[in-house]
Enzyme design. Sequence first.
Site, mmCIF file in Angstrom:
data_model
loop_
_atom_site.group_PDB
_atom_site.id
_atom_site.type_symbol
_atom_site.label_atom_id
_atom_site.label_comp_id
_atom_site.label_asym_id
_atom_site.label_seq_id
_atom_site.Cartn_x
_atom_site.Cartn_y
_atom_site.Cartn_z
ATOM 1 N N HIS A 18 25.369 66.095 63.424
ATOM 2 C CA HIS A 18 26.216 67.484 63.383
ATOM 3 C C HIS A 18 25.260 68.270 64.243
ATOM 4 O O HIS A 18 24.274 69.038 63.656
ATOM 5 C CB HIS A 18 26.353 68.084 62.213
ATOM 6 C CG HIS A 18 26.994 69.255 62.228
ATOM 7 N ND1 HIS A 18 27.713 69.779 61.081
ATOM 8 C CD2 HIS A 18 27.231 70.215 63.117
ATOM 9 C CE1 HIS A 18 28.531 70.763 61.333
ATOM 10 N NE2 HIS A 18 28.298 71.174 62.374
ATOM 11 N N HIS A 197 35.100 70.346 61.159
ATOM 12 C CA HIS A 197 34.215 71.347 60.457
ATOM 13 C C HIS A 197 35.178 71.556 59.400
ATOM 14 O O HIS A 197 36.100 72.344 59.452
ATOM 15 C CB HIS A 197 33.810 72.463 61.277
ATOM 16 C CG HIS A 197 32.782 72.260 62.159
ATOM 17 N ND1 HIS A 197 32.447 71.137 62.868
ATOM 18 C CD2 HIS A 197 31.603 72.990 62.277
ATOM 19 C CE1 HIS A 197 31.450 71.390 63.747
ATOM 20 N NE2 HIS A 197 30.820 72.410 63.225
ATOM 21 N N GLU A 200 33.325 75.005 55.114
ATOM 22 C CA GLU A 200 32.181 75.841 55.724
ATOM 23 C C GLU A 200 32.577 77.278 55.028
ATOM 24 O O GLU A 200 32.035 77.800 54.045
ATOM 25 C CB GLU A 200 31.923 75.708 57.000
ATOM 26 C CG GLU A 200 30.432 76.505 57.515
ATOM 27 C CD GLU A 200 30.547 76.653 59.018
ATOM 28 O OE1 GLU A 200 31.531 76.460 59.821
ATOM 29 O OE2 GLU A 200 29.340 76.960 59.520
ATOM 30 N N ASP A 279 22.782 71.571 63.298
ATOM 31 C CA ASP A 279 23.866 72.434 63.637
ATOM 32 C C ASP A 279 23.700 72.977 64.903
ATOM 33 O O ASP A 279 24.154 72.513 66.185
ATOM 34 C CB ASP A 279 24.361 73.514 62.819
ATOM 35 C CG ASP A 279 25.634 73.890 62.765
ATOM 36 O OD1 ASP A 279 26.488 73.452 63.706
ATOM 37 O OD2 ASP A 279 26.117 74.486 62.192
ATOM 38 N N ASP A 280 23.141 73.987 65.088
ATOM 39 C CA ASP A 280 22.592 74.654 66.538
ATOM 40 C C ASP A 280 21.222 75.046 66.670
ATOM 41 O O ASP A 280 20.688 76.435 66.446
ATOM 42 C CB ASP A 280 23.393 76.261 66.483
ATOM 43 C CG ASP A 280 25.236 75.891 66.496
ATOM 44 O OD1 ASP A 280 25.552 75.250 67.316
ATOM 45 O OD2 ASP A 280 25.641 76.146 65.244
HETATM 46 N N1 ADE Z 1 30.285 75.763 66.479
HETATM 47 C C1 ADE Z 1 28.795 75.657 66.409
HETATM 48 N N2 ADE Z 1 28.321 76.039 65.093
HETATM 49 C C2 ADE Z 1 29.199 76.152 64.319
HETATM 50 C C3 ADE Z 1 29.527 76.484 62.950
HETATM 51 N N3 ADE Z 1 28.408 76.502 62.297
HETATM 52 N N4 ADE Z 1 30.609 76.659 62.529
HETATM 53 C C4 ADE Z 1 31.709 76.345 63.138
HETATM 54 N N5 ADE Z 1 31.749 76.308 64.598
HETATM 55 C C5 ADE Z 1 30.703 75.821 65.015
HETATM 56 ZN ZN ZN Z 2 28.769 72.768 63.720
#
Ligand code: ADE
Ligand code: ZN
Length: 349
Positions: A18, A197, A200, A279-280
Amino acid sequence: MTAATDAHLRRLPKVELHCHVEGAARASTIKELADKNGVTFPVDDPADLYRFSSLNQFLSIYDVVCASLQTADDFRRITYEALEDGAAAGVRYREMFFSPGFVIRLGVPVETVWDGVRAGLLDARADLDLNARMVLDFDKPTGPAHALEMAEFAASVGDRDVLVGMGADSVERGVDHLAFKTAFEHAGRQGLRRTIHAGEDGPVDNIAVAVRELGCERIDHGTCLLDDAALTAELAERQIPLTVCPTSNVTIAHIVPDIASHPFARQRAAGVLVTVNSDDPGMMAFDIADEYVAVARAYGYSLEDMEAISLAGIDASWAPADEKAALRTRFLSEFDGLRAELGCAPRAG
Ligand code: ADE
Ligand code: ZN
């Protein structure tokens, strides 16, 4: 029980399932690409943009960042660099999302995005000590027609060894997840693996719809899964993995105040196949190695726990069976080598 140092955890071999190409881009690269493409930011350094107090705000910053990505070579570069940074954090295998929805609405064709992402992946395979595959994420709020268009594009790519699956991201609130059934069914019929996703910023029902109606084989986040005991038992029984991103849930979606309060350890204790992911990492300035350290410290996990979490990533991946077996053999041998080098007791058994 062996204690794990930060340095040991950073070097532990890892699988990451992810991680978004765009969210993994280096701030310095985004700045260079913005200058090249004549895009003006409200701040000099995009890193200064990376402060978010909600998922919605995060996604609006994502939009600004994506405006700097215009050519196939821009996508090649960020994909390659994201994999380079992953390798430096110990990633040996990664399934990585890219989300064409953000740039399509700015006029960049999905074919351009894919040409660049694919080239970056193939270059990384050739140069780096890791393998990766891609998952095309559609943008949920854009709706079911966009979802089907993305499923059709993904199916047309054909090369499942490079584009392994389809997923979906962005906010959940106010989005009818059942509306994506046609798109996911099309993807499934074309041999694409499916994830989404869910759970969340949205309710646990979205996880139920994903695994019971949409044919999803994995859930990205799944933070609120424990709200439904029967569904938790079902995911544990079916070994449907969660790709959990604890730090993202603290800093992006603000679901929990800190990792100690995150349900990861309770989900794991309930028998759910949980994995640890970043994630990012570019936008959070926090990579998967940092995440391993944070998780180990928050729950008091031993080195044995963290090695088991690393192996769970292999189980949860969509690599072919022979590649999974080879990864497992390699990871066990690397675990042994690291223990010997760093003066830890040998693994039991
Ligand atoms: N796109 C990138 N990160 C995300 C996240 N945490 N939740 C939803 N979409 C995303
Ligand atoms: Zn994500």
